[in-house]
Design a protein around this motif. Sequence first.
Motif, PDB file in Angstrom:
ATOM      1  N   GLY A  40       9.039  -6.494   1.581  1.00 43.51           N
ATOM      2  CA  GLY A  40       9.382  -6.629   3.178  1.00 43.51           C
ATOM      3  C   GLY A  40       9.682  -5.933   4.254  1.00 43.51           C
ATOM      4  O   GLY A  40      10.114  -5.434   5.372  1.00 43.51           O
ATOM      5  N   LEU A  41      11.131  -5.117   3.696  1.00 43.56           N
ATOM      6  CA  LEU A  41      10.781  -3.711   4.103  1.00 43.56           C
ATOM      7  C   LEU A  41      10.035  -3.371   4.716  1.00 43.56           C
ATOM      8  O   LEU A  41      10.502  -2.383   5.267  1.00 43.56           O
ATOM      9  CB  LEU A  41      11.561  -3.242   3.379  1.00 43.56           C
ATOM     10  CG  LEU A  41      13.944  -3.441   3.258  1.00 43.56           C
ATOM     11  CD1 LEU A  41      13.807  -2.277   2.631  1.00 43.56           C
ATOM     12  CD2 LEU A  41      14.073  -3.276   4.971  1.00 43.56           C
ATOM     13  N   ALA A  42       8.753  -2.923   3.592  1.00 41.88           N
ATOM     14  CA  ALA A  42       7.385  -2.393   3.855  1.00 41.88           C
ATOM     15  C   ALA A  42       6.535  -2.902   5.394  1.00 41.88           C
ATOM     16  O   ALA A  42       5.926  -2.416   5.658  1.00 41.88           O
ATOM     17  CB  ALA A  42       6.923  -2.094   2.855  1.00 41.88           C
ATOM     18  N   MET A  43       7.209  -3.600   5.174  1.00 41.23           N
ATOM     19  CA  MET A  43       6.451  -4.628   5.916  1.00 41.23           C
ATOM     20  C   MET A  43       7.343  -4.865   7.292  1.00 41.23           C
ATOM     21  O   MET A  43       6.627  -5.636   8.297  1.00 41.23           O
ATOM     22  CB  MET A  43       6.041  -6.094   5.498  1.00 41.23           C
ATOM     23  CG  MET A  43       5.317  -6.557   4.448  1.00 41.23           C
ATOM     24  SD  MET A  43       5.112  -8.280   4.319  1.00 41.23           S
ATOM     25  CE  MET A  43       4.399  -8.881   5.145  1.00 41.23           C
ATOM     26  N   GLY A  44       8.121  -4.160   7.561  1.00 42.68           N
ATOM     27  CA  GLY A  44       9.081  -4.156   9.266  1.00 42.68           C
ATOM     28  C   GLY A  44       9.722  -4.870   9.250  1.00 42.68           C
ATOM     29  O   GLY A  44      10.314  -5.137   9.973  1.00 42.68           O
TER      30      GLY A  44
ATOM     31  N   ALA B 124      -1.618  -3.530   0.813  1.00 38.08           N
ATOM     32  CA  ALA B 124      -1.141  -2.426   1.593  1.00 38.08           C
ATOM     33  C   ALA B 124      -1.930  -2.853   3.158  1.00 38.08           C
ATOM     34  O   ALA B 124      -1.368  -1.865   3.850  1.00 38.08           O
ATOM     35  CB  ALA B 124      -2.301  -0.984   1.057  1.00 38.08           C
ATOM     36  N   GLU B 125      -2.332  -3.166   3.213  1.00 39.49           N
ATOM     37  CA  GLU B 125      -2.835  -3.497   4.857  1.00 39.49           C
ATOM     38  C   GLU B 125      -2.106  -4.265   5.514  1.00 39.49           C
ATOM     39  O   GLU B 125      -1.648  -3.948   6.644  1.00 39.49           O
ATOM     40  CB  GLU B 125      -4.251  -4.862   5.160  1.00 39.49           C
ATOM     41  CG  GLU B 125      -5.598  -4.146   4.264  1.00 39.49           C
ATOM     42  CD  GLU B 125      -6.102  -5.453   4.236  1.00 39.49           C
ATOM     43  OE1 GLU B 125      -6.328  -5.928   5.090  1.00 39.49           O
ATOM     44  OE2 GLU B 125      -7.415  -4.916   3.635  1.00 39.49           O
ATOM     45  N   ASN B 126      -0.711  -4.667   4.790  1.00 34.39           N
ATOM     46  CA  ASN B 126       0.882  -5.538   5.408  1.00 34.39           C
ATOM     47  C   ASN B 126       1.511  -4.149   5.227  1.00 34.39           C
ATOM     48  O   ASN B 126       2.836  -4.418   6.383  1.00 34.39           O
ATOM     49  CB  ASN B 126       1.101  -6.548   4.924  1.00 34.39           C
ATOM     50  CG  ASN B 126       0.114  -7.356   5.056  1.00 34.39           C
ATOM     51  OD1 ASN B 126      -0.225  -8.320   6.098  1.00 34.39           O
ATOM     52  ND2 ASN B 126      -0.863  -7.881   4.194  1.00 34.39           N
ATOM     53  N   VAL B 127       1.131  -3.319   4.803  1.00 31.14           N
ATOM     54  CA  VAL B 127       1.809  -2.223   5.234  1.00 31.14           C
ATOM     55  C   VAL B 127       2.257  -1.770   6.149  1.00 31.14           C
ATOM     56  O   VAL B 127       1.712  -0.861   7.182  1.00 31.14           O
ATOM     57  CB  VAL B 127       1.894  -1.239   3.628  1.00 31.14           C
ATOM     58  CG1 VAL B 127       3.174  -0.007   3.920  1.00 31.14           C
ATOM     59  CG2 VAL B 127       2.262  -1.805   2.622  1.00 31.14           C
ATOM     60  N   LYS B 128       3.827  -1.573   7.240  1.00 27.97           N
ATOM     61  CA  LYS B 128       4.249  -0.622   8.022  1.00 27.97           C
ATOM     62  C   LYS B 128       4.278   0.126   7.952  1.00 27.97           C
ATOM     63  O   LYS B 128       4.892   0.989   9.187  1.00 27.97           O
ATOM     64  CB  LYS B 128       4.538  -1.581   9.804  1.00 27.97           C
ATOM     65  CG  LYS B 128       3.733  -2.492   9.768  1.00 27.97           C
ATOM     66  CD  LYS B 128       3.970  -3.374  11.426  1.00 27.97           C
ATOM     67  CE  LYS B 128       3.320  -5.135  11.612  1.00 27.97           C
ATOM     68  NZ  LYS B 128       4.133  -6.125  11.018  1.00 27.97           N
ATOM     69  N   LYS B 129       5.392   0.363   7.233  1.00 31.91           N
ATOM     70  CA  LYS B 129       6.034   1.410   7.067  1.00 31.91           C
ATOM     71  C   LYS B 129       6.476   2.037   5.958  1.00 31.91           C
ATOM     72  O   LYS B 129       7.302   1.458   5.309  1.00 31.91           O
ATOM     73  CB  LYS B 129       8.152   0.377   7.426  1.00 31.91           C
ATOM     74  CG  LYS B 129       8.929   1.836   7.926  1.00 31.91           C
ATOM     75  CD  LYS B 129      10.377   1.233   8.094  1.00 31.91           C
ATOM     76  CE  LYS B 129      10.043   0.968   9.831  1.00 31.91           C
ATOM     77  NZ  LYS B 129      10.436   2.062  10.454  1.00 31.91           N
ATOM     78  N   PRO B 130       5.728   2.663   5.548  1.00 34.71           N
ATOM     79  CA  PRO B 130       5.453   3.465   4.072  1.00 34.71           C
ATOM     80  C   PRO B 130       6.344   4.148   3.681  1.00 34.71           C
ATOM     81  O   PRO B 130       7.662   4.530   4.670  1.00 34.71           O
ATOM     82  CB  PRO B 130       4.506   5.069   3.384  1.00 34.71           C
ATOM     83  CG  PRO B 130       3.768   4.025   5.541  1.00 34.71           C
ATOM     84  CD  PRO B 130       4.967   3.771   5.838  1.00 34.71           C
ATOM     85  N   LEU B 131       7.519   3.100   2.705  1.00 29.55           N
ATOM     86  CA  LEU B 131       9.444   3.357   2.429  1.00 29.55           C
ATOM     87  C   LEU B 131       9.570   4.800   2.272  1.00 29.55           C
ATOM     88  O   LEU B 131      10.568   4.939   2.585  1.00 29.55           O
ATOM     89  CB  LEU B 131       9.405   2.502   1.265  1.00 29.55           C
ATOM     90  CG  LEU B 131       8.885   0.989   1.411  1.00 29.55           C
ATOM     91  CD1 LEU B 131       8.800   0.206   0.586  1.00 29.55           C
ATOM     92  CD2 LEU B 131      10.293   0.838   2.324  1.00 29.55           C
ATOM     93  N   LYS B 132       8.653   6.263   2.017  1.00 31.82           N
ATOM     94  CA  LYS B 132       9.308   7.041   0.665  1.00 31.82           C
ATOM     95  C   LYS B 132      10.290   7.200   0.582  1.00 31.82           C
ATOM     96  O   LYS B 132      11.335   8.257   1.232  1.00 31.82           O
ATOM     97  CB  LYS B 132       8.867   7.674   3.059  1.00 31.82           C
ATOM     98  CG  LYS B 132       7.542   8.130   3.411  1.00 31.82           C
ATOM     99  CD  LYS B 132       7.258   9.255   3.754  1.00 31.82           C
ATOM    100  CE  LYS B 132       6.408   9.237   4.565  1.00 31.82           C
ATOM    101  NZ  LYS B 132       5.968   8.342   5.721  1.00 31.82           N
TER     102      LYS B 132
END
Lengths: 280, 219
Positions: free
Chosen positions: A252-256, A127-135
């Motif tokens: 990967g997408l969530a990590m930007g 969760a700490e690596n999530v830059k872009k919550p996917l929604k």
Amino acid sequence: MKYSYYPGCAQHGTAIDYRMSVEAVFRRLGIELEEVKNWNCCGALHVPDRNVRAALSSRTLASAKGLDIATPCNLCYSNLMRANTALEDATLKNMINGKLTNKYDGNTKPKHLLEVIVKDYGLAKLAENVKKPLKIKAVPYYGCLLTRPENKFDSPENPKSLDNLIFTLGAEPVKYYYKTKCCGGPVLITNEDLALSLAKDLLGMAKESGADCMVVTCPMCHLQLDAKQKAVESKYNIKFDMPIIYFTQLIGLAMGMSPKELGLDKHLVPTDKLVARIGR
Amino acid sequence: MKKETILPETRDTAFRDLILKTPVGEKIPTCMQCGICAGSCPVSHEMDYTPRQLVRMVQLGLKHEVLNSNTIWICTTCFSCSVRCPRGIRPTELMETLKPIAIAEGIKNKNSKFDNIFSDVVKKNGRASEFLLISKYSLSEPGMIKQAPFGLSLMSRGKLPLMPDKMEDVRELDAIFKTGEEKQEKKPESGTKENAETKAEAGEKNEGKAADTGGEAEK
Ligand code: SF4
Ligand code: SF4
């Protein structure tokens, strides 16, 4: 964190997109995957003799050098797990070891990459690596062999690990009753009609759930649901337009990371609408 | 399906005993015909006999019907039946046990052909190249030509490399592929040889006789 890594044959063929996303994401998370040298095929479901398959997997397990062995493929994973169970039979174990240069003691622990992320690395840390919550809404599709038959890692009836992962990435795991129903992949070549009808059920249920994509953990499921989706559509005259995403691509997408780096442009069902929704 | 009485002479007890001695066979006598396996099976509607029926037929020793049924080849190895069976029987592994026996008995179909090609490719290269598998299989299955556009679409995405992936060293594989045969040779008396002799007889007598496994309700 370091694992011995068994990619399996598909990573060098139809699952090139999976491979790209595994490499990119694991590098970024700092999880080291050291590829087994001179690895062999696990026999999938098509080397018909199960003792031969146990021997093929034992050879792989023997080369793990004291590390846990991680694999991205549900089929490889189940063959490795089953080899360990089969080798509890001492006669078979001796016979197999009689053929291996590198003897196998029966103690290597196989792990699917999903288990590595969810259990070993941990969702809190992810969760700490999530830059872009996917929604987005996503179907958690586990397939057969991730949780069956040696279900040490998640429930074979109602697994939750992928649901939890999707949730951690800021997306909504939809309710999906076919979480562990067979995709038909194993009979794709020899009984296409049957394979397509199974895929149709899964895709239809996914569409009904209102999901933006299905998330998978196995190259065979991906081939069936992504590459064969068009065939299902034309056979049954239904439009699904359902992107099929490897869980590593979703991370990967969530990590930007860029869709290209994750191999999303290699899919047969276009992923651009999904990527646009996520907003990059 | 017409019901017929199973006559004692149509039952091949050597075949039954052979299966009961395998790791999966141990629990087969405990099957209570509850049908949970058949109800859990995603493909039982395509099978000649459901997994439940097949287990019963093995108990009865109906070798000819069992080995000639499409059931063992339709099974996708999904293990749904096996994780649910209240008796701890693994019908999936029964199918897997029956496959090499059927092949040894000379049963040939699309699936055994594909499995054969798959095994050859793995024995030779150590890895399964999808391109090699599909092209070899297509040579003997003319119907596969209609898959050509599918193959091309995979190629256009770089998903079907023409150069087969290979191990650097495949020397161990020949020995590994012999594991199955040896395990069977090790079996005491009731083994394959004696069985092969009774086969011709029992097979003939069984011809055309529907097994009375009470399958109407399901079929
Ligand atoms: S679920 Fe088990 S006990 Fe029930 S019919 Fe199937 S094999 Fe027999
Ligand atoms: S493993 Fe085979 S027999 Fe068992 S439920 Fe799956 S397809 Fe049916």
